[in-house]
Motif scaffolding. Sequence first.
Motif: not given
Length: 121
Positions: A6-10, A47-53, A75-80, A94-97
């Motif tokens: 899974p790709k994570v943006l940190l 440039r890249e799709r992430f699952q989690v930020a 990244s539709p469906g990304i979890r934040v 807002p937008g926080a999971d």
Amino acid sequence: MTAPAPKVLLVDDDETNLLTFGMLLEERGYAVTSARTLAEARGRSSRERFQVAILDVHVGHERSPTLVPSLVSDSPGIRVVFLSGSLSHEELLPGADLVLAKADDPEKLLAAIDRLAGRGP
């Protein structure tokens, strides 16, 4: 065949946090992309799709919740997940999971990321 990591943006303006959290996530099997500014994060997200930020609430003089709409668009469906020095900001994110304190046990962060990425209970 093994599923891709899974790709994570940190996103954090503190280099120590980026290195520490990035290393912990990579050891857990995540593909981590780091950014020190919101502009850098927007560029990587485009440039890249992430699952989690995982976003520090304050990045430089900016607030990371402003980044959420572009992350969701890219990244539709990304979890934040927001990391905060003070959880009193939770209602303003807002937008926080999930909102976690930076001082929380790293294992708590990793378990939460596992759940959000569909890798844990």
